[in-house]
Design a protein around this motif. Structure first.
Motif, PDB file in Angstrom:
ATOM      1  N   LEU A 136       0.819  -1.208   0.000  1.00 44.31           N
ATOM      2  CA  LEU A 136       0.000   0.000   0.000  1.00 44.31           C
ATOM      3  C   LEU A 136       0.862   1.272   0.000  1.00 44.31           C
ATOM      4  O   LEU A 136       0.627   2.208  -0.758  1.00 44.31           O
ATOM      5  CB  LEU A 136      -0.936   0.014   1.218  1.00 44.31           C
ATOM      6  N   ILE A 137       1.873   1.269   0.868  1.00 48.15           N
ATOM      7  CA  ILE A 137       2.727   2.465   0.962  1.00 48.15           C
ATOM      8  C   ILE A 137       3.555   2.634  -0.311  1.00 48.15           C
ATOM      9  O   ILE A 137       3.712   3.744  -0.827  1.00 48.15           O
ATOM     10  CB  ILE A 137       3.649   2.381   2.207  1.00 48.15           C
ATOM     11  N   THR A 138       4.064   1.521  -0.837  1.00 48.19           N
ATOM     12  CA  THR A 138       4.873   1.607  -2.060  1.00 48.19           C
ATOM     13  C   THR A 138       4.051   2.148  -3.227  1.00 48.19           C
ATOM     14  O   THR A 138       4.511   3.013  -3.974  1.00 48.19           O
ATOM     15  CB  THR A 138       5.428   0.212  -2.434  1.00 48.19           C
ATOM     16  N   VAL A 139       2.833   1.644  -3.359  1.00 48.19           N
ATOM     17  CA  VAL A 139       1.961   2.095  -4.448  1.00 48.19           C
ATOM     18  C   VAL A 139       1.741   3.603  -4.336  1.00 48.19           C
ATOM     19  O   VAL A 139       1.827   4.344  -5.315  1.00 48.19           O
ATOM     20  CB  VAL A 139       0.603   1.349  -4.396  1.00 48.19           C
ATOM     21  N   PHE A 140       1.487   4.051  -3.133  1.00 47.41           N
ATOM     22  CA  PHE A 140       1.248   5.476  -2.925  1.00 47.41           C
ATOM     23  C   PHE A 140       2.484   6.305  -3.313  1.00 47.41           C
ATOM     24  O   PHE A 140       2.384   7.282  -4.057  1.00 47.41           O
ATOM     25  CB  PHE A 140       0.892   5.716  -1.444  1.00 47.41           C
ATOM     26  N   ILE A 178       5.951  10.220  -6.558  1.00 44.16           N
ATOM     27  CA  ILE A 178       7.272  10.732  -6.920  1.00 44.16           C
ATOM     28  C   ILE A 178       7.490  10.667  -8.436  1.00 44.16           C
ATOM     29  O   ILE A 178       8.492  11.138  -8.938  1.00 44.16           O
ATOM     30  CB  ILE A 178       8.427   9.992  -6.191  1.00 44.16           C
ATOM     31  N   GLY A 179       6.536  10.104  -9.152  1.00 42.71           N
ATOM     32  CA  GLY A 179       6.641  10.021 -10.613  1.00 42.71           C
ATOM     33  C   GLY A 179       6.376  11.375 -11.250  1.00 42.71           C
ATOM     34  O   GLY A 179       5.806  12.263 -10.623  1.00 42.71           O
ATOM     35  N   GLN A 214      -1.279  13.296   2.796  1.00 44.31           N
ATOM     36  CA  GLN A 214      -1.958  12.576   1.707  1.00 44.31           C
ATOM     37  C   GLN A 214      -1.910  11.071   1.938  1.00 44.31           C
ATOM     38  O   GLN A 214      -2.868  10.355   1.679  1.00 44.31           O
ATOM     39  CB  GLN A 214      -1.302  12.903   0.368  1.00 44.31           C
ATOM     40  N   LEU A 215      -0.765  10.585   2.476  1.00 51.00           N
ATOM     41  CA  LEU A 215      -0.603   9.146   2.727  1.00 51.00           C
ATOM     42  C   LEU A 215      -1.599   8.655   3.777  1.00 51.00           C
ATOM     43  O   LEU A 215      -2.271   7.643   3.594  1.00 51.00           O
ATOM     44  CB  LEU A 215       0.834   8.849   3.160  1.00 51.00           C
ATOM     45  N   PHE A 216      -1.710   9.397   4.890  1.00 49.62           N
ATOM     46  CA  PHE A 216      -2.626   8.979   5.953  1.00 49.62           C
ATOM     47  C   PHE A 216      -4.075   9.007   5.472  1.00 49.62           C
ATOM     48  O   PHE A 216      -4.868   8.132   5.789  1.00 49.62           O
ATOM     49  CB  PHE A 216      -2.440   9.854   7.198  1.00 49.62           C
ATOM     50  N   LEU A 217      -4.384  10.023   4.701  1.00 54.56           N
ATOM     51  CA  LEU A 217      -5.733  10.146   4.144  1.00 54.56           C
ATOM     52  C   LEU A 217      -6.055   8.929   3.270  1.00 54.56           C
ATOM     53  O   LEU A 217      -7.132   8.334   3.350  1.00 54.56           O
ATOM     54  CB  LEU A 217      -5.771  11.425   3.302  1.00 54.56           C
ATOM     55  N   TYR A 218      -5.066   8.559   2.496  1.00 52.15           N
ATOM     56  CA  TYR A 218      -5.224   7.445   1.555  1.00 52.15           C
ATOM     57  C   TYR A 218      -5.386   6.111   2.298  1.00 52.15           C
ATOM     58  O   TYR A 218      -6.292   5.327   2.020  1.00 52.15           O
ATOM     59  CB  TYR A 218      -3.996   7.471   0.637  1.00 52.15           C
ATOM     60  N   LEU A 219      -4.522   5.871   3.318  1.00 47.49           N
ATOM     61  CA  LEU A 219      -4.596   4.610   4.059  1.00 47.49           C
ATOM     62  C   LEU A 219      -5.921   4.486   4.801  1.00 47.49           C
ATOM     63  O   LEU A 219      -6.532   3.412   4.849  1.00 47.49           O
ATOM     64  CB  LEU A 219      -3.424   4.514   5.050  1.00 47.49           C
ATOM     65  N   SER A 220      -6.358   5.602   5.350  1.00 52.71           N
ATOM     66  CA  SER A 220      -7.627   5.590   6.083  1.00 52.71           C
ATOM     67  C   SER A 220      -8.786   5.248   5.143  1.00 52.71           C
ATOM     68  O   SER A 220      -9.663   4.454   5.474  1.00 52.71           O
ATOM     69  CB  SER A 220      -7.814   6.964   6.739  1.00 52.71           C
ATOM     70  N   TYR A 270      -4.599   9.291 -10.685  1.00 51.27           N
ATOM     71  CA  TYR A 270      -3.973   8.705  -9.487  1.00 51.27           C
ATOM     72  C   TYR A 270      -4.854   7.708  -8.740  1.00 51.27           C
ATOM     73  O   TYR A 270      -4.429   6.590  -8.454  1.00 51.27           O
ATOM     74  CB  TYR A 270      -3.564   9.825  -8.516  1.00 51.27           C
ATOM     75  N   PRO A 271      -6.074   8.076  -8.380  1.00 58.03           N
ATOM     76  CA  PRO A 271      -6.872   7.129  -7.583  1.00 58.03           C
ATOM     77  C   PRO A 271      -7.102   5.802  -8.309  1.00 58.03           C
ATOM     78  O   PRO A 271      -7.055   4.740  -7.683  1.00 58.03           O
ATOM     79  CB  PRO A 271      -8.201   7.872  -7.387  1.00 58.03           C
ATOM     80  N   VAL A 272      -7.312   5.860  -9.627  1.00 59.65           N
ATOM     81  CA  VAL A 272      -7.543   4.618 -10.375  1.00 59.65           C
ATOM     82  C   VAL A 272      -6.261   3.791 -10.432  1.00 59.65           C
ATOM     83  O   VAL A 272      -6.276   2.573 -10.224  1.00 59.65           O
ATOM     84  CB  VAL A 272      -8.069   4.909 -11.802  1.00 59.65           C
ATOM     85  N   VAL A 273      -5.134   4.464 -10.683  1.00 61.69           N
ATOM     86  CA  VAL A 273      -3.857   3.732 -10.740  1.00 61.69           C
ATOM     87  C   VAL A 273      -3.601   3.054  -9.405  1.00 61.69           C
ATOM     88  O   VAL A 273      -3.240   1.864  -9.349  1.00 61.69           O
ATOM     89  CB  VAL A 273      -2.688   4.693 -11.082  1.00 61.69           C
TER      90      VAL A 273
END
Lengths: 313, 524
Positions: free
Chosen positions: A20-24, A29-30, A64-70, A279-282
């Protein structure tokens, strides 16, 4: 046995978290700015900034990461930044074609490759064995799209037996679905069959040289018994391993096959989302693909217990 | 046992084919156009596939005809006061939305207000707007503070961004938020939309077309098929194969190398479409050295040769391109060759001399070079060689298209992620009109990327905007081109045409700078 299963299941948790973290991070960073892409050709800087703000792309990375994981924990994979549709809905719409393609390819490949590999090993050094080796090298080397176009030309354009493109869902009838998936499955199975056949042949050759096979022969066992009872079971672990590990290659092939045959599956969804920086779909499709691979590897590990009693202890 | 199984399989196969035949009983036009519809708000982006489908769902007050004159479409009658400030409009009777609600002046006013918040011409109208009000259930009045001859052109804008009329509740959606429903009053209504897969519309039986024959976007929009399925086929070769196999009826942008295959088959017709084609441009960043120097920019004009670019793209297919001097497209109302000598008569030696005169010290030009698009990949290679031949130092940054879109918004130096030059293309529909051509405003920070900043160009653009009639607009457009080419807002690199192919069972395709799908008939 139960300890083994529990241990393997628990090991999935940290892997899933790392995925999950790697995907984010990979996506953030791309290069490329989704806000600029969404805003279109004539967008002003203000319009781009407004979109960036709306998508929380202006927030610090950690936030953004915490928002995404939640959100992921609540099965909320977000919405496509373009269509506004929920990512989960988009993924679910695309799962069936890819699943049908992958499973049919897997079945077709195993049905072709395992007997081919076993036969080659049994007749090692013969003309048939040489032919099978060459066939597997060709199958492994020729790009998937070349095979696809050749099959389309032969069986769709010239013979007219099968459709050129498109996918008919199972709900449209089994035969409709089968017709639409036949050429893509055959195309993709070239690569997969070649891989599995080579490993099966090599493993079978090793097994056939083992002492217990020689002992079985000395005891007067016939060829059929030697092959089925003594040899085949012992090639299970390496063959299942290669099927599992090459599943990732199969998914890679799915992306190309889906494009050539216009199958609206997960592969195309991934490519489209990457090219448009959605981003969200990827993130959603990468998570699904990663979890599928984790599940396949888990099943492979658990299947060892079936073939090798030592694993169960 | 085996024969029973074979019989069962055969019966099932026949049945499945039978189902397929039954599904073809209604008339279905299957099309494949380049690109995909990722979002459906016609005011959110200028995406061509989305715009073309929007014209099926939504109708417009006015529309451009084949002569590029604005004609009433949803509007029945209108009048203009003697002082040119008050416009009264009455809608045609019988107009209804796809949900059955009648189209009212309240819907029109809400749609106009939303459009004025986004479109550049709409914003010019808003600056001059005194009020817009309903004068009846289906009539409304626009009162301006000063006469503005572009009003009707705005209401009938063809592209970027057309004014589509939506139900009031939908038109009140702020721009940037998802539209709550895709309901219009156009000749087709939406049935299914799966981004990346298909966009399906069916004939809207409640639509009342105009009585005039179709002419570009004007005239009667008659739905002659029951259903249109726009199928997304990402791979060009697969699309051509699908056409040849009869799985689709109409394909846009047949790859040039596969044209002979389709042309050789008597069952299919091919023709350059859409009208005017597309223009290629080299864009320079005016804010960064060395292109902050006008002489260096002019040296680029002298270094590049349109013919080389067109030959790279199309080989000997001279019927599919034009070496064109006009920045507002050839064969279009504002065509002129004024001040085009530098790029129409390229001369690398003169370019070198100009560079020397400018004191160019070999500062590398950061060229954004997408390699995932064929035309940009191939032409970029030609461009780099031509520039080097003329004495430029080029830093050829090979990237993907998405990265280029992102990076070109960066105003910083190349070392800070900025850029000096890129190559792009716009459709003729946008380039033909100085009000939609993105390059000619000279509006500094508010200009298109490259940010040319020139008061003289701004004044000439405004003169075009305020020109009272077509003759005055033509004169203003010539002056615009003269100045635009002088300061090198961009360099036109040729005009070329995509080629569409279709089954001969299909007829009635309208000639337009857009891809239109009404009036198309399909023989069963």
């Amino acid at each position: 046995m139960s300890n083994f299963v529990v241990r393997r299941l628990l090991s999935v948790i940290p892997i899933a978290f790392i995925v999950l973290i790697t995907v984010f991070l990979l996506l953030h960073i791309g290069p490329g700015d989704p806000a600029a892409l969404i805003a279109g050709e004539n967008a002003t800087r203000d319009q781009i900034e407004a979109i960036r703000e709306r998508l929380f792309l202006d927030r610090p990375l950690l936030e953004q990461l915490f928002l995404y994981l939640s959100n992921v924990a609540h099965l909320d994979l977000g919405q496509s930044v373009y269509s506004g549709f929920p990512v989960l809905k988009l993924i679910l719409q695309r799962v069936e074609p890819t699943a049908v393609l992958a499973v049919s390819t897997l079945i077709l490949s195993v049905l072709i490759a395992v007997p081919m590999g076993v036969w080659g090993a049994w007749r090692a050094g013969s003309a048939i064995d040489t032919f099978l080796i060459v066939a597997s090298v060709v199958g492994f080397s020729v790009p998937v799209f070349v095979i696809g176009y050749v099959l389309v030309d032969l069986f769709a354009l010239r013979a007219g037996w099968l459709p050129v493109q498109g996918y008919k869902p199972l709900s449209s009838g089994f035969w409709n679905c089968l017709r639409s998936i036949t050429l893509p499955s055959i195309t993709l199975s070239f690569l997969f069959s070649a891989l599995v056949a080579r490993i099966t042949r090599a493993t079978m050759l090793e097994v056939l040289a083992e002492d217990y096979i020689r002992t079985a022969r000395a005891k007067g066992a016939n060829n059929r018994r030697i092959l089925i009872v003594h040899a085949l079971k012992n090639i299970g672990v390496p063959v299942v391993t290669v099927i599992g590990t090459s599943f990732a290659a199969l998914l890679g092939g799915v992306v190309i096959t889906e494009s050539v045959f216009n199958i609206p599956g997960m592969g195309r969804l991934t490519v489209d989302a990457i090219l448009t920086r959605d981003y969200p779909v990827v993130q959603g499709v990468l998570i699904v693909f990663s979890f599928v691979l984790i599940a396949v590897n888990l099943l492979v590990d658990l299947s060892y217990a079936l073939f090798d009693p030592r694993v169960r202890q | 046992m085996l024969s029973k199984l074979i019989k069962t399989l055969a019966a099932a196969t026949v049945l499945s084919f039978g189902v397929g035949v039954a599904a073809h009983a209604e008339s279905v036009l299957r099309i494949r156009a380049v690109g995909d519809i990722q979002q459906m708000d016609p005011l959110l982006s200028t995406n061509y596939p989305m715009r073309d489908m929007s014209y099926l769902l939504w109708d417009t007050l006015f529309a451009m005809d084949a002569n590029f004159d604005v004609k009433p479409q949803m509007v029945d009658t209108y009048s203009v006061s003697a002082d040119g400030k008050v416009y009264d409009f009455t809608l045609r009777s019988g107009l209804i939305f796809h949900d059955g609600a009648p189209v009212t002046s309240a819907d029109v006013i809400a749609s106009v207000n939303r459009w004025m918040g986004k479109d550049s011409l709409g914003q010019e109208i808003a600056k001059r707007l005194d009020k817009i009000e309903a004068t009846g259930a289906t009539s409304f009045r626009i009162t301006l503070k000063e006469p503005f001859a572009q009003l009707l052109n705005g209401l009938g804008r063809m592209t970027a961004y057309p004014l589509f009329i939506m139900p009031e509740r939908i038109a009140k959606t702020p721009i940037g938020e998802k539209l709550p429903a895709l309901i219009g009053s156009g000749p087709f209504k939406l049935v299914e939309w799966q981004p990346g897969v298909k966009f399906v519309v069916e004939k809207f039986k409640g639509y009342v077309p105009r009585s005039e024959p179709p002419s570009n976007l004007a005239g009667g929009k008659i739905a002659k098929v029951d259903r249109i399925e726009r199928i997304t086929i990402p791979d060009d070769t697969s699309a051509v194969n699908a056409l040849l196999a009869g799985e689709i009826d109409f394909v846009t942008e047949i790859p040039y190398d596969q044209l002979p295959i389709v042309e050789a088959d008597k069952n299919f017709a091919v023709a350059p479409k859409p009208l005017l084609g597309r223009s290629l441009q080299v864009v320079l960043n005016h804010t960064q050295p060395p292109f902050n120097d006008i002489k260096v920019r002019q040296a680029v004009q002298l270094a590049l040769n349109q013919q080389d670019f067109m030959t790279t793209l199309l080989g000997d297919r001279k019927d599919l391109y034009k070496v064109c001097a006009a920045i507002f497209m050839c064969d279009a109302p504002y065509e002129t060759d004024v001040n085009s000598d530098r790029y129409m008569k390229p001369d690398p030696e003169k370019a070198k001399a100009l560079l020397k005169e400018a004191g160019y010290n070999g500062t590398p030009i950061t060229f954004l070079h997408p390699t995932d698009q064929q035309f940009q990949r191939d032409m970029g290679t030609v461009l780099v060689q031509a520039l080097r031949k003329a004495g430029f130092t080029v830093d050829d940054r090979q990237i993907d298209l998405a990265t280029m879109f992102s990076r070109r918004n960066n105003k910083g130096t190349p070392a800070e992620g900025g850029w000096n030059m890129f190559l792009t293309a716009f459709g003729g529909d946008a380039m033909m009109d100085p009000l939609t051509n993105p390059y000619v405003t000279g509006a500094c920070d508010k200009a298109f990327v490259g940010w040319p900043c020139d008061e003289e160009l701004q004044a000439r653009w405004k003169a075009f905007l305020l020109a009272g009639d077509q003759a005055a607009r033509k004169a203003a457009a010539i002056k615009l081109q003269e100045r635009s080419n002088e300061i090198v807002t961009f360099i036109p690199m040729g005009q070329h045409y995509g080629v569409a192919g279709w089954s001969k069972s299909v007829s009635g395709i309208i000639d337009s700078p857009l891809q239109l799908y009404w009036n198309i008939e399909k023989k069963q």
